[in-house]
Design a protein around this motif. Structure first.
Motif, PDB file in Angstrom:
ATOM      1  N   LYS A  11       0.829  -1.220   0.000  1.00 41.87           N
ATOM      2  CA  LYS A  11       0.000   0.000   0.000  1.00 41.87           C
ATOM      3  C   LYS A  11       0.859   1.263   0.000  1.00 41.87           C
ATOM      4  CE  LYS A  11      -3.989  -2.147   2.363  1.00 41.87           C
ATOM      5  NZ  LYS A  11      -3.354  -3.500   2.541  1.00 41.87           N
ATOM      6  N   TYR A  12       2.011   1.188  -0.695  1.00 39.28           N
ATOM      7  CA  TYR A  12       2.942   2.322  -0.810  1.00 39.28           C
ATOM      8  C   TYR A  12       3.328   2.852   0.566  1.00 39.28           C
ATOM      9  CZ  TYR A  12       1.894   2.165  -5.760  1.00 39.28           C
ATOM     10  OH  TYR A  12       1.757   1.735  -7.061  1.00 39.28           O
ATOM     11  N   LYS A  13       3.481   1.945   1.530  1.00 38.46           N
ATOM     12  CA  LYS A  13       3.855   2.390   2.880  1.00 38.46           C
ATOM     13  C   LYS A  13       5.206   1.799   3.295  1.00 38.46           C
ATOM     14  CE  LYS A  13      -0.708   3.466   4.668  1.00 38.46           C
ATOM     15  NZ  LYS A  13      -0.576   4.719   3.832  1.00 38.46           N
ATOM     16  N   ILE A  14       6.041   2.659   3.844  1.00 38.71           N
ATOM     17  CA  ILE A  14       7.296   2.234   4.463  1.00 38.71           C
ATOM     18  C   ILE A  14       7.052   2.262   5.971  1.00 38.71           C
ATOM     19  CG2 ILE A  14       9.712   2.846   4.904  1.00 38.71           C
ATOM     20  CD1 ILE A  14       9.673   4.133   2.038  1.00 38.71           C
ATOM     21  N   THR A  15       7.331   1.141   6.635  1.00 38.80           N
ATOM     22  CA  THR A  15       7.079   1.052   8.084  1.00 38.80           C
ATOM     23  C   THR A  15       8.269   1.626   8.841  1.00 38.80           C
ATOM     24  OG1 THR A  15       5.737  -0.934   7.728  1.00 38.80           O
ATOM     25  CG2 THR A  15       6.525  -0.535   9.976  1.00 38.80           C
ATOM     26  N   GLY A  16       8.076   2.789   9.445  1.00 31.78           N
ATOM     27  CA  GLY A  16       9.167   3.480  10.136  1.00 31.78           C
ATOM     28  C   GLY A  16       9.157   3.260  11.629  1.00 31.78           C
ATOM     29  N   THR A  50       9.263  -3.736  14.702  1.00 33.67           N
ATOM     30  CA  THR A  50       9.674  -5.147  14.742  1.00 33.67           C
ATOM     31  C   THR A  50       8.458  -6.068  14.876  1.00 33.67           C
ATOM     32  OG1 THR A  50      10.148  -4.890  17.108  1.00 33.67           O
ATOM     33  CG2 THR A  50      12.012  -4.788  15.603  1.00 33.67           C
ATOM     34  N   ALA A  51       7.379  -5.573  15.493  1.00 34.87           N
ATOM     35  CA  ALA A  51       6.149  -6.390  15.567  1.00 34.87           C
ATOM     36  C   ALA A  51       5.544  -6.536  14.169  1.00 34.87           C
ATOM     37  CB  ALA A  51       5.142  -5.742  16.512  1.00 34.87           C
ATOM     38  N   HIS A  71      21.442  -4.784  14.807  1.00 32.49           N
ATOM     39  CA  HIS A  71      20.097  -5.064  15.299  1.00 32.49           C
ATOM     40  C   HIS A  71      19.877  -6.568  15.236  1.00 32.49           C
ATOM     41  CE1 HIS A  71      15.742  -5.026  15.752  1.00 32.49           C
ATOM     42  NE2 HIS A  71      15.854  -3.783  16.208  1.00 32.49           N
ATOM     43  N   TRP A  72      19.096  -7.096  16.203  1.00 31.13           N
ATOM     44  CA  TRP A  72      18.883  -8.554  16.274  1.00 31.13           C
ATOM     45  C   TRP A  72      18.056  -9.088  15.093  1.00 31.13           C
ATOM     46  CZ3 TRP A  72      13.749  -9.435  16.219  1.00 31.13           C
ATOM     47  CH2 TRP A  72      12.893  -8.463  16.738  1.00 31.13           C
ATOM     48  N   LYS A  73      17.358  -8.160  14.392  1.00 27.93           N
ATOM     49  CA  LYS A  73      16.450  -8.660  13.341  1.00 27.93           C
ATOM     50  C   LYS A  73      17.205  -9.430  12.255  1.00 27.93           C
ATOM     51  CE  LYS A  73      16.256  -4.082  11.105  1.00 27.93           C
ATOM     52  NZ  LYS A  73      16.885  -3.305  12.190  1.00 27.93           N
ATOM     53  N   PHE A  74      18.476  -9.042  12.049  1.00 26.25           N
ATOM     54  CA  PHE A  74      19.258  -9.717  11.005  1.00 26.25           C
ATOM     55  C   PHE A  74      19.673 -11.129  11.427  1.00 26.25           C
ATOM     56  CE2 PHE A  74      19.458  -6.342   8.010  1.00 26.25           C
ATOM     57  CZ  PHE A  74      19.439  -5.170   8.750  1.00 26.25           C
ATOM     58  N   ASP A 175      16.678  -0.776  20.069  1.00 25.04           N
ATOM     59  CA  ASP A 175      17.213  -1.976  20.706  1.00 25.04           C
ATOM     60  C   ASP A 175      18.723  -1.872  20.947  1.00 25.04           C
ATOM     61  OD1 ASP A 175      14.816  -3.442  18.655  1.00 25.04           O
ATOM     62  OD2 ASP A 175      14.739  -3.510  20.844  1.00 25.04           O
ATOM     63  N   SER A 176      19.421  -1.231  20.018  1.00 26.51           N
ATOM     64  CA  SER A 176      20.881  -1.098  20.163  1.00 26.51           C
ATOM     65  C   SER A 176      21.224  -0.236  21.380  1.00 26.51           C
ATOM     66  CB  SER A 176      21.474  -0.484  18.892  1.00 26.51           C
ATOM     67  OG  SER A 176      20.540   0.385  18.250  1.00 26.51           O
TER      68      SER A 176
END
Ligand SMILES: C[SH](C)CC(=O)O
Length: 267
Positions: A11-16, A50-51, A71-74, A175-176
């Motif tokens: 939907k053309y949205k970047i989650t910031g 992250t959610a 970041h832990w996400k990687f 998180d960092s």
């Protein structure tokens, strides 16, 4: 799939994340630089981002987030940065420690320890992942401190203990910086300080160090990410040095998305 279908799929949205974060300003810059006229940057928080990432990733749905390393996400997800040929996100960044002017005179031992503070992405990562797996930040930090006395000795060697001097560290709930601030709180407490930490947004964090209502912060990302803040408060803070090199901000997507560059988001 064509670029349009990527935009439609999210939907053309970047989650910031939090609106004051430098990565948000850099993303607005990228939206302009790459002429992403139909796209919107949605602000929220690191935790909300992250959610949303987990929800999309578990359903193998497309998502584009403002992401950063370390970041832990990687470690948890198979993610990739979108190439940024126009350099909207800058190059290699560093995490700096900043202090209020007068810190060296008032709290010389803390000034020395904060100036010595430096560690690696892997060391920070151990704490971030423990927290992400459910450990309380202060417990994850204490466990790391207990297991890394030799590293901490590099920061405190030759520094005299104090007797209850008060010090306030400001940070943003990235998180960092949750990891680094909880470690430094323990290190300074072990050196005799009475430490308070205050969690604020990025703007108020810089303002607090500049107006002296906080003594220091471990959360300054430079030279580009927080350039607006460091220029605004030039002369009103002391850069105590680099705690981590090789950090990075940018747009991040799951590896299962078949785009490789921010240019792929253009119509
Ligand atoms: C989210 S990064 C840790 C820092 C920033 O973007 O201000």
């Amino acid at each position: 799939a064509g670029a349009g279908s990527v935009g439609e799929s999210v939907k053309y949205k970047i989650t910031g994340i939090d609106p004051g974060a430098g990565i948000m300003e850099a993303t607005e810059r990228a939206i302009t630089d790459y002429e992403l006229d139909k796209w919107d940057l949605v602000s929220g928080s690191g935790a909300a981002m992250t959610a949303a990432l987990k929800k999309a990733y578990d359903a193998e749905k497309p998502i584009i987030i403002t992401g950063w390393t370390p970041h832990w996400k990687f470690a948890k997800y198979d993610l990739k940065y979108l190439e940024d040929p126009k350099g909207s996100y800058g190059g290699e960044e560093e995490i700096h420690t900043i202090g209020r002017t007068g810190l060296q005179e008032d709290l010389p031992e803390a000034h020395q320890i904060l100036s010595n503070f430096s560690w690696s992405e892997e060391e920070m990562g151990e704490i971030m992942i423990a927290i992400q797996e459910g450990e309380k930040p202060e417990v994850a930090a204490q466990n790391w401190v207990d297991a890394n006395a030799d590293k901490i000795a590099l920061w405190t060697d030759g520094v005299e203990k104090v007797d209850g001097d008060e010090i306030k560290l400001a940070y943003v709930a990235w998180d960092s910086e949750i990891a680094s601030t909880n470690v430094m709180k323990i290190v300074l407490e072990d050196m005799g300080y009475k430490v308070t930490t205050v969690q604020v947004e990025a703007g108020p964090m810089w303002t607090a160090v500049a107006d002296g209502s906080a003594d220091a912060s471990l959360a300054a990302w430079l030279p580009l990410t927080h350039a607006t803040y460091s220029e605004k408060f030039d002369g009103k803070f002391e850069d105590l040095g680099v705690s981590m090199t090789g950090v990075k901000i940018g747009l991040v997507v799951p590896a299962y998305m078949d785009i490789t560059s921010i240019e792929d988001l253009q119509e």
